[in-house]
Design an enzyme around this catalytic site. Structure first.
Site, PDB file in Angstrom:
ATOM      1  N   ASP A  82     -11.568  22.350  29.833  1.00  8.81           N
ATOM      2  CA  ASP A  82     -11.338  22.888  31.176  1.00  8.81           C
ATOM      3  C   ASP A  82     -10.317  22.026  31.910  1.00  8.81           C
ATOM      4  O   ASP A  82      -9.706  21.134  31.333  1.00  8.81           O
ATOM      5  CB  ASP A  82     -12.663  22.974  31.955  1.00  8.81           C
ATOM      6  CG  ASP A  82     -13.228  21.587  32.240  1.00  8.81           C
ATOM      7  OD1 ASP A  82     -12.608  20.593  31.794  1.00  8.81           O
ATOM      8  OD2 ASP A  82     -14.281  21.495  32.890  1.00  8.81           O
ATOM      9  N   ASP A 110     -10.485  19.711  34.302  1.00 10.73           N
ATOM     10  CA  ASP A 110     -10.690  18.268  34.379  1.00 10.73           C
ATOM     11  C   ASP A 110     -10.447  17.605  33.029  1.00 10.73           C
ATOM     12  O   ASP A 110      -9.875  16.528  32.945  1.00 10.73           O
ATOM     13  CB  ASP A 110     -12.123  17.955  34.816  1.00 10.73           C
ATOM     14  CG  ASP A 110     -12.265  18.044  36.325  1.00 10.73           C
ATOM     15  OD1 ASP A 110     -11.207  18.175  36.993  1.00 10.73           O
ATOM     16  OD2 ASP A 110     -13.399  17.992  36.819  1.00 10.73           O
ATOM     17  N   GLU A 143     -15.334  12.318  27.629  1.00  9.16           N
ATOM     18  CA  GLU A 143     -15.353  12.516  29.064  1.00  9.16           C
ATOM     19  C   GLU A 143     -16.763  12.911  29.526  1.00  9.16           C
ATOM     20  O   GLU A 143     -17.411  13.758  28.932  1.00  9.16           O
ATOM     21  CB  GLU A 143     -14.360  13.640  29.387  1.00  9.16           C
ATOM     22  CG  GLU A 143     -14.508  14.207  30.758  1.00  9.16           C
ATOM     23  CD  GLU A 143     -14.030  15.656  30.811  1.00  9.16           C
ATOM     24  OE1 GLU A 143     -13.739  16.245  29.757  1.00  9.16           O
ATOM     25  OE2 GLU A 143     -13.983  16.171  31.921  1.00  9.16           O
ATOM     26  N   ASP A 145     -13.416  18.037  27.635  1.00  9.79           N
ATOM     27  CA  ASP A 145     -13.759  19.435  27.844  1.00  9.79           C
ATOM     28  C   ASP A 145     -12.523  20.320  27.782  1.00  9.79           C
ATOM     29  O   ASP A 145     -11.419  19.875  28.065  1.00  9.79           O
ATOM     30  CB  ASP A 145     -14.394  19.610  29.236  1.00  9.79           C
ATOM     31  CG  ASP A 145     -15.833  19.142  29.240  1.00  9.79           C
ATOM     32  OD1 ASP A 145     -16.388  18.963  28.147  1.00  9.79           O
ATOM     33  OD2 ASP A 145     -16.380  18.948  30.353  1.00  9.79           O
TER      34      ASP A 145
END
Ligand code: 0RA
Length: 643
Positions: free
Chosen positions: A508, A510, A433, A506
């Protein structure tokens, strides 16, 4: 009912001699090769012990002799299964001197015939598992309530400790079996409440009118399952987070001699086929003759109806299987005397006669249903016609991609940093990503066998998009082209250019969003990629903790907590939390996440298609309220999930 205790059995003066043990058909065999009988000796095999005993209660229920089963998980990891069936017979065979109870508990594959009588367990399905459970238990106690009395026999590692004894009076009938799985056999002896709960719920759905209760004494919780409508409720349950096309599921039920066929189906507005098939309450994940019969009836009858009622013009092309299965949620459940399970995982029903039996039962009853419910019929046919149109549009879009893509021109996507190795078995593709992380990955990788495909834009939500829209999405097309194995029915594992496809996102919001989208895409459109074990999730570290001039890479909050405990007293500790892959240098990314010698990766498996599917549709589908409910219920485990 007599009081039941679960205390371990005191060693008793053995009435049984070594000679008697000769008749213990199979005990040693089972203990020597437990995997052959229960699959494995881990927690999965452990759970099997419980299911095997419950199957016996289900047999009683199917014979119309049992309405309730209670499974109790005790604090000491012993388990009790109690039912209100007829109770295992205790009469003694004059020739062998062995009771029916002892035979059931000690002889492998003891059928329903013993003690000189034939106990007709009509439609009896399983009934062979009790002796296996007994052989694999450090102790087991069987109590039978029958003829106003309570009888008991105790065993250790499958060996009876003495004759059956009368221990009290009873005012009903039934069987109670308590056992402790043998720690000499099992690598895990504690049970997972939720796994057992799900399986018992499934069994309750598949056996309408049978109440199944699960009690967990250690955690003081219990659940009761009872479904008057059986698999109708199952279909409603699977569709609970979807908007449905017709209010009432279609229900089909037929008995031919001792064979029972049941099916329930209901269309929703989604695109997936969500059909589960069962034979004798076992989920046949690879389908088989019953599923084939069901599908062919569905296609035939819907085509007949569409033609007869002018929905399909005379020379229009027929609906194909995919058209009639889009947005279908269905259960096909058969119960038969001698099921043959085939295939490597025994997940496929092989009894050839089931195809035509199911085909005619479902065909005749579905035709009748459509005639009697023209409004529902119209909604169903409309859905199929839409699917047919979309399929034709998707085919065109797909042809376009294929023509433009590497298959014809030999060009791989420009963003792909390919590896030099050509043997797919040694090649890995990282789907990364974000452009900055993609940059680190390109620098950090071993370019001999690791390829990098950076993903930029948002991946389309394939659950919400029609197939032609999905194929128009640039990121999706890039992935398909890079993998080189096609998609949907055209997917061919042998053409796969990388045997390890690794999602690296990641840690996180997203990142997990993109990961879920990608998983959904692969689950729906390249399921074989998952089934054949090609899909992985990279595990980048969450923290770098520096102490005493040493770097510790830490991969979970729990691990970090433990490390900080260990380091208590150390003067200088520097903790760096990694939110994005881009925060790591190329070397760090290699060392922590990509180097085969040191990395950990999660293999993506689809253990239970139903479970995964339900999570996918909750997370990715149209309906918002269930998604909210799911997220608040699982807030801890999916706290990073932005949906
Ligand atoms: C053999 C014959 C009969 C019932 C059973 C076994 C039986 C086994 C188990 C195991 C757990 N619960 C069970 N309930 C029944 C038929 C008995 C008859 O004909 O009376």
């Amino acid at each position: 009912m007599a009081q039941d205790t679960t205390a371990p059995i005191e060693p008793k003066n053995n009435d049984y001699s070594a000679d008697d043990i000769q008749v213990l058909g199979g005990r040693e065999a089972v203990r020597r090769r437990p995997g052959m009988y229960i699959g494995s000796t881990d927690q999965r095999g452990l759970h099997h012990l419980v299911y095997e005993i419950v199957y016996n209660s289900i047999d009683e229920a199917m014979a119309g002799c049992c309405t309730k089963a209670v499974v109790t998980l005790h604090k000491d990891n012993s388990v009790t299964v109690m039912d209100n069936g007829r109770g295992i017979p205790i009469d003694i065979h004059p020739a062998t001197g062995i009771s029916a109870l002892e035979t059931v508990m000690t002889v492998l594959h003891a059928g329903a015939k013993f003690g000189g009588k034939t106990y007709q367990v009509s439609g009896g399905l399983h009934g062979v598992g009790a002796s296996v459970v007994n052989a694999l238990s450090s102790w087991l106690k069987a109590r039978v309530r029958r003829d106003g009395k309570v009888y008991q026999q105790e065993y250790r590692q499958g060996i009876p400790q003495r004759e059956i004894t009368e221990v009290g009076t009873a005012n009903d009938t039934g069987t109670t079996i308590t056992f402790l799985a043998d720690a000499e056999i099992f690598t895990e002896t504690s049970y997972d409440f939720n796994t057992i709960r799900e399986r018992l719920q499934e069994m309750a759905y598949l056996n309408k009118g049978l109440e199944i209760k699960l009690e967990d004494e250690a955690n003081d919780r219990n659940r009761t399952f009872y479904f008057e409508g059986g698999i109708i409720g199952f279909v409603r349950h699977l569709n609970r987070n979807r908007s449905v096309r017709h209010h009432h599921p279609v229900y089909i039920s037929r008995q031919i001699n001792s064979t029972i066929i049941e099916a329930a189906l209901q269309y929703n507005d989604g695109f997936a086929d969500n059909t589960l098939s069962f034979a004798n309450c076992v989920n046949t994940i690879d389908g088989g003759t019953h599923l084939t019969g069901f599908r062919s009836a569905l296609t035939r009858i819907l085509n007949d109806y569409a033609h007869k009622n002018g929905f399909l013009k005379e020379n229009a092309s027929n609906l194909i299987g995919d058209d009639v299965r889009e947005g279908l949620t269905a259960i096909i459940s058969v119960k038969l005397a001698e099921p043959q399970f085939e295939g490597q995982t025994k997940g496929k029903l092989g009894n050839i006669e089931m195809k035509s039996l199911v085909e005619s039962a479902v065909g005749e009853e579905l035709a009748l249903y459509l005639e009697e419910h023209p409004d529902d019929a119209k909604r169903i046919i409309d859905k199929c016609l839409t699917a047919q149109k979309a399929r034709e549009a998707a085919r065109k879009a797909r042809d376009l991609i294929i023509r433009k893509s590497t298959l014809d021109t030999g060009t791989l996507p420009g963003k792909l940093a390919d590896c030099s190795e050509k043997n797919p078995a040694h090649c890995e593709l990282y789907l990364v990503e974000g452009p900055s992380a993609g940059g680190s990955a390109k620098q950090g990788r071993n370019r001999r066998f690791q390829a990098i495909l950076p993903l930029r834009g948002k991946i389309i939500n394939v659950e919400k998009a029609a197939p032609d829209k999905m194929l128009a999405n640039q990121e999706i097309r890039t992935i398909i082209t890079a993998l080189g194995a096609g998609i949907d029915d055209d997917f061919n594992s042998e053409k796969l250019r990388y045997h390890r496809v690794i999602l690296m996102t990641d840690a996180d919001v997203d990142g997990s969003h993109i990961r879920t989208l990608l998983l959904t895409f692969f689950f729906r459109h390249m399921p074989d990629l998952i089934h054949n074990g090609h899909l992985y999730i990279a595990q980048p570290p969450l923290y770098r903790t520096k102490a005493k001039k040493q770097d510790h890479w830490v991969y979970s909050d729990q691990e970090q907590e433990e490390l900080l405990k260990q380091l208590a007293g150390t003067r200088k500790i520097v903790v760096q939390r990694y939110k994005g892959l881009g925060e790591m240098s190329a070397e760090q990314l290699w060392e922590t996440t990509m180097d085969p010698a040191t990395r950990t990766m999660l293999l993506v498996t689809v253990e239970e298609a139903a479970k995964a599917d339900s999570i996918f549709s909750i997370l990715m589908g149209e309906e918002v309220p269930p998604r909210k409910a799911f997220i608040s219920a699982h807030a801890k485990s999916v706290k990073n999930l932005d949906i």
